[in-house]
Design a protein around this motif. Structure first.
Motif, mmCIF file in Angstrom:
data_model
loop_
_atom_site.group_PDB
_atom_site.id
_atom_site.type_symbol
_atom_site.label_atom_id
_atom_site.label_comp_id
_atom_site.label_asym_id
_atom_site.label_seq_id
_atom_site.Cartn_x
_atom_site.Cartn_y
_atom_site.Cartn_z
ATOM 1 N N VAL A 26 0.861 -1.180 0.000
ATOM 2 C CA VAL A 26 0.000 0.000 0.000
ATOM 3 C C VAL A 26 0.899 1.231 0.000
ATOM 4 O O VAL A 26 1.791 1.366 0.832
ATOM 5 N N TYR A 27 0.670 2.106 -0.962
ATOM 6 C CA TYR A 27 1.436 3.338 -1.099
ATOM 7 C C TYR A 27 0.587 4.501 -0.607
ATOM 8 O O TYR A 27 -0.643 4.482 -0.744
ATOM 9 N N ALA A 28 1.237 5.506 -0.052
ATOM 10 C CA ALA A 28 0.498 6.666 0.451
ATOM 11 C C ALA A 28 1.358 7.919 0.418
ATOM 12 O O ALA A 28 2.588 7.846 0.433
ATOM 13 N N PHE A 29 0.689 9.050 0.350
ATOM 14 C CA PHE A 29 1.343 10.339 0.555
ATOM 15 C C PHE A 29 0.396 11.221 1.328
ATOM 16 O O PHE A 29 -0.823 11.026 1.334
ATOM 17 N N VAL A 86 1.402 24.909 1.280
ATOM 18 C CA VAL A 86 0.840 23.562 1.308
ATOM 19 C C VAL A 86 2.008 22.596 1.340
ATOM 20 O O VAL A 86 2.912 22.671 0.514
ATOM 21 N N TYR A 87 2.006 21.704 2.329
ATOM 22 C CA TYR A 87 3.083 20.726 2.471
ATOM 23 C C TYR A 87 2.600 19.360 1.998
ATOM 24 O O TYR A 87 1.444 18.994 2.222
ATOM 25 N N PHE A 88 3.494 18.627 1.358
ATOM 26 C CA PHE A 88 3.159 17.272 0.945
ATOM 27 C C PHE A 88 4.362 16.361 1.146
ATOM 28 O O PHE A 88 5.507 16.809 1.118
ATOM 29 N N THR A 89 4.077 15.089 1.376
ATOM 30 C CA THR A 89 5.140 14.113 1.595
ATOM 31 C C THR A 89 5.413 13.349 0.307
ATOM 32 O O THR A 89 4.622 13.384 -0.632
ATOM 33 N N LEU A 125 -5.304 8.044 11.702
ATOM 34 C CA LEU A 125 -4.088 8.095 12.514
ATOM 35 C C LEU A 125 -2.872 8.476 11.680
ATOM 36 O O LEU A 125 -1.950 9.130 12.165
ATOM 37 N N TYR A 126 -2.863 8.086 10.411
ATOM 38 C CA TYR A 126 -1.783 8.504 9.517
ATOM 39 C C TYR A 126 -1.847 10.016 9.287
ATOM 40 O O TYR A 126 -0.822 10.694 9.245
ATOM 41 N N SER A 127 -3.058 10.552 9.157
ATOM 42 C CA SER A 127 -3.211 12.008 9.001
ATOM 43 C C SER A 127 -2.732 12.742 10.246
ATOM 44 O O SER A 127 -2.074 13.782 10.160
ATOM 45 N N TYR A 128 -3.051 12.186 11.421
ATOM 46 C CA TYR A 128 -2.600 12.805 12.666
ATOM 47 C C TYR A 128 -1.085 12.739 12.814
ATOM 48 O O TYR A 128 -0.489 13.634 13.411
ATOM 49 N N GLN A 129 -0.448 11.696 12.269
ATOM 50 C CA GLN A 129 1.013 11.632 12.316
ATOM 51 C C GLN A 129 1.624 12.830 11.588
ATOM 52 O O GLN A 129 2.562 13.455 12.082
ATOM 53 N N CYS A 131 -4.840 17.920 7.529
ATOM 54 C CA CYS A 131 -3.988 16.938 6.864
ATOM 55 C C CYS A 131 -4.840 15.840 6.242
ATOM 56 O O CYS A 131 -5.825 15.400 6.819
ATOM 57 N N MET A 132 -4.416 15.434 5.054
ATOM 58 C CA MET A 132 -5.113 14.386 4.322
ATOM 59 C C MET A 132 -4.110 13.328 3.910
ATOM 60 O O MET A 132 -2.936 13.640 3.704
ATOM 61 N N ILE A 133 -4.595 12.111 3.777
ATOM 62 C CA ILE A 133 -3.733 11.041 3.291
ATOM 63 C C ILE A 133 -4.414 10.422 2.074
ATOM 64 O O ILE A 133 -5.623 10.198 2.070
#
Length: 133
Positions: A30-33, A44-47, A68-72, A88-90
């Motif tokens: 599973v991939y995420a940003f 605007v920040y992005f990973t 929880l990933y958004s809260y991280q 924050c959004m994932i």
């Protein structure tokens, strides 16, 4: 001889069915940003797109503990005094190409605006970790 042929045919069918059912479905990565925007900030920040460790998407297509990933990401930005009060959004997918296309689409909308600056968070500074259950 007739019974031997029938018995052989049944054994062959049973063997074929059990061989296909033994095939294990390996979990897809599973991939995420993540993306962070604030109404009070023009940045605007992005990973980077990252592989989420030991995670599988549910049958319904949802990422477990996605909030929880958004809260991280939110906690990282607030603890490092980068951005306060952000949303924050994932975004996630099992297909990296599809996720890259989605990221390009979203970031291009922000880049079109002259009032918003898009800033990248490197993977060596921030990395998603699996939440404890």
């Amino acid at each position: 001889m007739k019974y031997v042929k029938i018995l052989f045919a049944i054994a062959l069918v049973f063997t074929m069915c059990s061989a296909f059912s033994m095939k294990k479905d390996l979990p897809k990565p599973v991939y995420a940003f993540g993306l962070s925007a604030s109404f009070t900030d023009s940045v605007v920040y992005f990973t980077d797109i990252q592989i989420l460790d030991s995670v599988t998407v549910s049958k319904e297509g949802f990422l477990p503990h996605r909030e929880l990933y958004s809260y991280q990401l939110k906690n990282f930005l607030e603890e490092n005094q980068i951005q306060q009060n952000s949303t924050c959004m994932i975004y996630f997918s099992e297909n990296r190409k599809k996720l890259e296309k989605e990221a390009t689409k979203i970031l291009s909308k922000y880049k079109k605006s002259n009032r918003v600056t898009v800033s990248r968070i490197d993977s060596d500074k921030f990395c998603f970790t699996k939440p404890e259950e």
